[in-house]
Design a protein around this motif. Structure first.
Motif, PDB file in Angstrom:
ATOM      1  N   VAL A   1       0.938  -1.227   0.030  1.00 44.96           N
ATOM      2  CA  VAL A   1      -0.025   0.038   0.198  1.00 44.96           C
ATOM      3  C   VAL A   1       0.934   1.362  -0.155  1.00 44.96           C
ATOM      4  O   VAL A   1       2.416   1.194   0.384  1.00 44.96           O
ATOM      5  CB  VAL A   1      -1.119   0.078   1.252  1.00 44.96           C
ATOM      6  N   SER A   2       0.193   2.275  -0.460  1.00 43.76           N
ATOM      7  CA  SER A   2       1.075   3.640  -0.480  1.00 43.76           C
ATOM      8  C   SER A   2       0.259   4.594   0.183  1.00 43.76           C
ATOM      9  O   SER A   2      -1.025   4.680   0.106  1.00 43.76           O
ATOM     10  CB  SER A   2       1.065   3.901  -1.828  1.00 43.76           C
ATOM     11  N   GLU A   3       0.779   5.171   1.251  1.00 47.11           N
ATOM     12  CA  GLU A   3      -0.077   6.140   2.021  1.00 47.11           C
ATOM     13  C   GLU A   3       0.845   7.398   2.216  1.00 47.11           C
ATOM     14  O   GLU A   3       2.162   7.470   1.865  1.00 47.11           O
ATOM     15  CB  GLU A   3       0.059   5.656   3.721  1.00 47.11           C
ATOM     16  N   ARG A   4       0.056   8.643   2.187  1.00 48.16           N
ATOM     17  CA  ARG A   4       0.614   9.826   2.496  1.00 48.16           C
ATOM     18  C   ARG A   4       0.136  10.739   3.682  1.00 48.16           C
ATOM     19  O   ARG A   4      -1.292  10.590   3.970  1.00 48.16           O
ATOM     20  CB  ARG A   4       0.176  10.698   1.183  1.00 48.16           C
ATOM     21  N   TYR A   5       1.110  10.978   4.766  1.00 49.64           N
ATOM     22  CA  TYR A   5       0.680  11.659   5.718  1.00 49.64           C
ATOM     23  C   TYR A   5       1.452  13.136   5.725  1.00 49.64           C
ATOM     24  O   TYR A   5       2.350  13.484   5.128  1.00 49.64           O
ATOM     25  CB  TYR A   5       1.363  11.103   7.084  1.00 49.64           C
ATOM     26  N   ARG A   6       0.699  14.166   6.686  1.00 49.17           N
ATOM     27  CA  ARG A   6       1.340  15.481   6.976  1.00 49.17           C
ATOM     28  C   ARG A   6       2.683  15.006   7.653  1.00 49.17           C
ATOM     29  O   ARG A   6       2.727  14.437   8.665  1.00 49.17           O
ATOM     30  CB  ARG A   6       0.342  16.270   7.471  1.00 49.17           C
ATOM     31  N   THR A   7       3.822  15.666   7.567  1.00 47.88           N
ATOM     32  CA  THR A   7       5.227  15.244   8.250  1.00 47.88           C
ATOM     33  C   THR A   7       4.956  15.378   9.568  1.00 47.88           C
ATOM     34  O   THR A   7       5.426  14.862  10.501  1.00 47.88           O
ATOM     35  CB  THR A   7       6.177  16.268   7.728  1.00 47.88           C
ATOM     36  N   THR A   8       3.865  16.254  10.314  1.00 49.47           N
ATOM     37  CA  THR A   8       3.679  16.454  11.704  1.00 49.47           C
ATOM     38  C   THR A   8       2.698  15.377  12.172  1.00 49.47           C
ATOM     39  O   THR A   8       2.420  15.453  13.500  1.00 49.47           O
ATOM     40  CB  THR A   8       3.320  17.968  11.916  1.00 49.47           C
ATOM     41  N   GLU A   9       2.280  14.669  11.345  1.00 51.38           N
ATOM     42  CA  GLU A   9       1.023  13.724  11.866  1.00 51.38           C
ATOM     43  C   GLU A   9       1.564  12.610  12.693  1.00 51.38           C
ATOM     44  O   GLU A   9       2.585  12.206  12.431  1.00 51.38           O
ATOM     45  CB  GLU A   9       0.189  13.425  10.419  1.00 51.38           C
ATOM     46  N   GLN A  10       0.946  12.159  13.776  1.00 62.11           N
ATOM     47  CA  GLN A  10       1.285  11.212  14.576  1.00 62.11           C
ATOM     48  C   GLN A  10       0.900   9.569  14.040  1.00 62.11           C
ATOM     49  O   GLN A  10      -0.101   9.448  13.602  1.00 62.11           O
ATOM     50  CB  GLN A  10       0.517  11.309  16.068  1.00 62.11           C
TER      51      GLN A  10
END
Length: 189
Positions: free
Chosen positions: A52-61
């Motif tokens: 899978v490929s996921e994208r998170y905001r860099t500050t997200e926990q």
């Protein structure tokens, strides 16, 4: 489980997403010209191997799973997989080809490797950043060509294709990055 910010995740880390464990195959922090910086993660689910490929905001926990990481020594590869030994206890662990993945050509006998295990099962490997191999095939050296000019294609003793400076001849030992096979320098041994 420990919560960490997404930008601190690296290849080989294990995260818990929706109660399932994923090993990170590739992590990249992207800083667009405007907008929020994001961390792009390519992951493989440990249970069934689905990618899978996921994208998170860099500050997200993100929940990072606790896995046992120990240094092991690579011994050999056979039909059962790749065999590593714990240098402290001499316990051996067999790692499947799916876990080793594109790191396989860079494994050398006696190489120290970080093996991550979860409940006694090997789930990821981290190789040293650099490894030394011999150039077995490349174009002949051209007289008068400087080291700063373009690189030429070469084949290493592990079968990996890379590019090297023009002054490197077959039989020369070179240091390459294990992440992508990129030439670093001529070996000093």
């Amino acid at each position: 489980m420990v919560k960490v910010i997404a930008s601190s995740l690296r290849k080989g880390n294990v995260v818990d997403k929706d109660g399932k464990l994923y090993v990170i195959l590739f992590a990249e922090n992207i800083h667009p010209g405007k907008g929020t910086p994001v961390t792009q993660l390519d992951m493989r689910r440990i249970g069934d191997g689905v990618k899978v490929s996921e994208r998170y905001r860099t500050t997200e926990q993100v929940e990072r799973a606790y896995v046992e990481e120990r240094e092991h020594t690579f011994l050999y590869a056979d039909g059962e997989g790749y065999h590593f030994m714990n240098p402290e206890t001499y316990d051996q662990v067999a790692v499947s080809e799916a876990v080793v993945g594109d790191a396989a050509p860079y494994l050398q006998e006696g190489m120290p490797v970080q093996v991550s295990q979860f409940n006694g099962i090997a789930i990821s490997l981290v190789l040293p950043q650099r490894a030394t191999f011999e150039v077995v095939e490349t174009e002949p050296t051209t007289k008068g060509q400087t080291a700063s000019s373009s690189y030429k294609p070469a084949v290493l003793s592990n079968g990996v294709r890379t590019t090297v400076p023009p002054h490197i001849a077959p039989g020369t030992r070179v240091v390459v990055m294990t992440a992508d096979g990129a030439y670093v320098e001529r070996a000093k041994d």
